[in-house]
Write an enzyme that holds these catalytic residues in place. Structure first.
Site, PDB file in Angstrom:
ATOM      1  N   GLU A 108       0.835  -1.200   0.000  1.00  0.00           N
ATOM      2  CA  GLU A 108       0.000   0.000   0.000  1.00  0.00           C
ATOM      3  C   GLU A 108       0.868   1.248   0.000  1.00  0.00           C
ATOM      4  O   GLU A 108       2.016   1.209   0.418  1.00  0.00           O
ATOM      5  CB  GLU A 108      -0.891   0.022   1.260  1.00  0.00           C
ATOM      6  CG  GLU A 108      -2.374  -0.211   0.993  1.00  0.00           C
ATOM      7  CD  GLU A 108      -3.105   0.945   0.336  1.00  0.00           C
ATOM      8  OE1 GLU A 108      -2.489   1.733  -0.402  1.00  0.00           O
ATOM      9  OE2 GLU A 108      -4.315   1.059   0.565  1.00  0.00           O
ATOM     10  N   LYS A 167       0.677   7.178   8.782  1.00  0.00           N
ATOM     11  CA  LYS A 167       0.294   8.433   9.437  1.00  0.00           C
ATOM     12  C   LYS A 167      -0.491   8.064  10.690  1.00  0.00           C
ATOM     13  O   LYS A 167      -1.723   8.162  10.709  1.00  0.00           O
ATOM     14  CB  LYS A 167      -0.611   9.204   8.471  1.00  0.00           C
ATOM     15  CG  LYS A 167      -0.191  10.618   8.175  1.00  0.00           C
ATOM     16  CD  LYS A 167      -1.338  11.347   7.527  1.00  0.00           C
ATOM     17  CE  LYS A 167      -1.157  11.607   6.067  1.00  0.00           C
ATOM     18  NZ  LYS A 167      -2.317  12.302   5.463  1.00  0.00           N
ATOM     19  N   ASP A 218      -3.462   5.417   6.585  1.00  0.00           N
ATOM     20  CA  ASP A 218      -3.923   6.699   7.128  1.00  0.00           C
ATOM     21  C   ASP A 218      -4.929   6.404   8.249  1.00  0.00           C
ATOM     22  O   ASP A 218      -4.531   6.046   9.349  1.00  0.00           O
ATOM     23  CB  ASP A 218      -4.514   7.501   5.970  1.00  0.00           C
ATOM     24  CG  ASP A 218      -4.881   8.924   6.328  1.00  0.00           C
ATOM     25  OD1 ASP A 218      -4.145   9.550   7.087  1.00  0.00           O
ATOM     26  OD2 ASP A 218      -5.919   9.422   5.851  1.00  0.00           O
ATOM     27  N   PHE A 261      -1.109  16.399   4.508  1.00  0.00           N
ATOM     28  CA  PHE A 261      -1.531  15.761   3.265  1.00  0.00           C
ATOM     29  C   PHE A 261      -0.369  15.761   2.265  1.00  0.00           C
ATOM     30  O   PHE A 261       0.156  16.800   1.913  1.00  0.00           O
ATOM     31  CB  PHE A 261      -2.753  16.458   2.665  1.00  0.00           C
ATOM     32  CG  PHE A 261      -3.414  15.616   1.631  1.00  0.00           C
ATOM     33  CD1 PHE A 261      -4.295  14.603   1.994  1.00  0.00           C
ATOM     34  CD2 PHE A 261      -3.117  15.782   0.282  1.00  0.00           C
ATOM     35  CE1 PHE A 261      -4.886  13.789   1.034  1.00  0.00           C
ATOM     36  CE2 PHE A 261      -3.704  14.970  -0.687  1.00  0.00           C
ATOM     37  CZ  PHE A 261      -4.582  13.971  -0.304  1.00  0.00           C
TER      38      PHE A 261
HETATM   39  P1  IMP Z   1      -7.114   5.188   4.763  1.00  0.00           P
HETATM   40  O1  IMP Z   1      -7.636   6.449   5.382  1.00  0.00           O
HETATM   41  O2  IMP Z   1      -6.015   4.568   5.585  1.00  0.00           O
HETATM   42  O3  IMP Z   1      -8.224   4.243   4.483  1.00  0.00           O
HETATM   43  O4  IMP Z   1      -6.462   5.612   3.386  1.00  0.00           O
HETATM   44  C1  IMP Z   1      -7.256   5.658   2.248  1.00  0.00           C
HETATM   45  C2  IMP Z   1      -6.563   6.256   1.081  1.00  0.00           C
HETATM   46  O5  IMP Z   1      -6.564   7.656   1.258  1.00  0.00           O
HETATM   47  C3  IMP Z   1      -5.114   5.899   0.838  1.00  0.00           C
HETATM   48  O6  IMP Z   1      -4.915   4.681   0.178  1.00  0.00           O
HETATM   49  C4  IMP Z   1      -4.707   7.068  -0.046  1.00  0.00           C
HETATM   50  O7  IMP Z   1      -5.100   6.839  -1.371  1.00  0.00           O
HETATM   51  C5  IMP Z   1      -5.541   8.216   0.535  1.00  0.00           C
HETATM   52  N1  IMP Z   1      -4.727   9.074   1.415  1.00  0.00           N
HETATM   53  C6  IMP Z   1      -4.661   9.096   2.745  1.00  0.00           C
HETATM   54  N2  IMP Z   1      -3.800  10.049   3.171  1.00  0.00           N
HETATM   55  C7  IMP Z   1      -3.317  10.618   2.057  1.00  0.00           C
HETATM   56  C8  IMP Z   1      -2.360  11.677   1.810  1.00  0.00           C
HETATM   57  O8  IMP Z   1      -1.751  12.286   2.696  1.00  0.00           O
HETATM   58  N3  IMP Z   1      -2.147  11.968   0.512  1.00  0.00           N
HETATM   59  C9  IMP Z   1      -2.758  11.346  -0.531  1.00  0.00           C
HETATM   60  N4  IMP Z   1      -3.635  10.361  -0.354  1.00  0.00           N
HETATM   61  C10 IMP Z   1      -3.907  10.007   0.933  1.00  0.00           C
END
Ligand code: IMP
Ligand code: MG
Length: 181
Positions: A98, A130, A102, A153
């Site tokens: 991955e 993160k 996040d 971000f």
């Molecule tokens: P999750 O919040 O862990 O489910 O992450 C979902 C998706 O959000 C990730 O696979 C990324 O595509 C996107 N994402 C989360 N944080 C960032 C960031 O800082 N920059 C760009 N995409 C992000």
């Protein structure tokens, strides 16, 4: 494009060194296991391509694509498999690759989905983590982490904002004014 970047968080050199390190660890652990690396599209493509080229043990690659809907831009809504893996994962050693962990919602969904295919083992390797953003309800944890980053971000090296910036060769922090446009 580069004028929208506030700061370079991870340079190409830093990423390259980390990819080598991660790949070495994974090779040691998976030697003789013929692992399958599953990339979660689209953000992972650059990391994925660099990682598998540093893997020098027999392995296979596959991809899946998930979509989230129901709550706008974050991943807290419902998730769905848009494109599933094509390989039969039963009894196989699977490593999910991955771009970023996040909130953890997408990886929790992906992990459970792949676990239902009865792999012999299932682990998660993420380039970025993160932790400040983690959803407390998420139970899965990444097994291999490239970089722990602050709650900002980031774009580049596969990561997007509004489907742009994926082609930047480094990971950078986007200028806040880009969001407010
Ligand atoms: P999750 O919040 O862990 O489910 O992450 C979902 C998706 O959000 C990730 O696979 C990324 O595509 C996107 N994402 C989360 N944080 C960032 C960031 O800082 N920059 C760009 N995409 C992000
Ligand atoms: Mg994205």
């Amino acid at each position: 494009m580069t004028q929208d970047i506030k700061e370079i968080l991870l340079t190409q050199e830093q990423i390259r060194a980390k990819v080598k390190e991660l790949a070495k660890t994974i090779c040691e652990e998976y030697a003789g296991k013929d692992p399958i690396f599953v990339g979660v599209l689209k953000g992972v493509v650059i990391f994925f391509a660099d990682m598998v080229r540093e893997i020098d043990i027999p392995c296979q690659i596959d991809f899946m694509w998930i979509s989230s809907y129901g709550s706008g831009s974050d991943s807290s809504g419902k998730m769905d498999v848009k494109r599933d893996v094509s390989a039969d994962l039963k009894g196989r050693h699977v490593v999910i690759l991955e771009d970023i962990f996040d909130t953890g919602n997408s990886l929790e969904f992906t992990y459970k989905h792949l676990l239902s295919k009865e792999p012999a083992s299932l682990k998660i390797c993420t380039l970025l983590d993160k932790p400040e953003r983690r959803n407390p309800a998420v139970t899965v944890q990444p097994d291999y982490v490239g970089f722990v980053i602050p709650n900002e971000f980031v774009v580049g090296y596969g990561l997007d904002y509004d489907e742009h910036y994926r082609n930047l060769p480094y990971v950078g922090v986007l200028k806040p004014e880009v969001y407010s446009k």
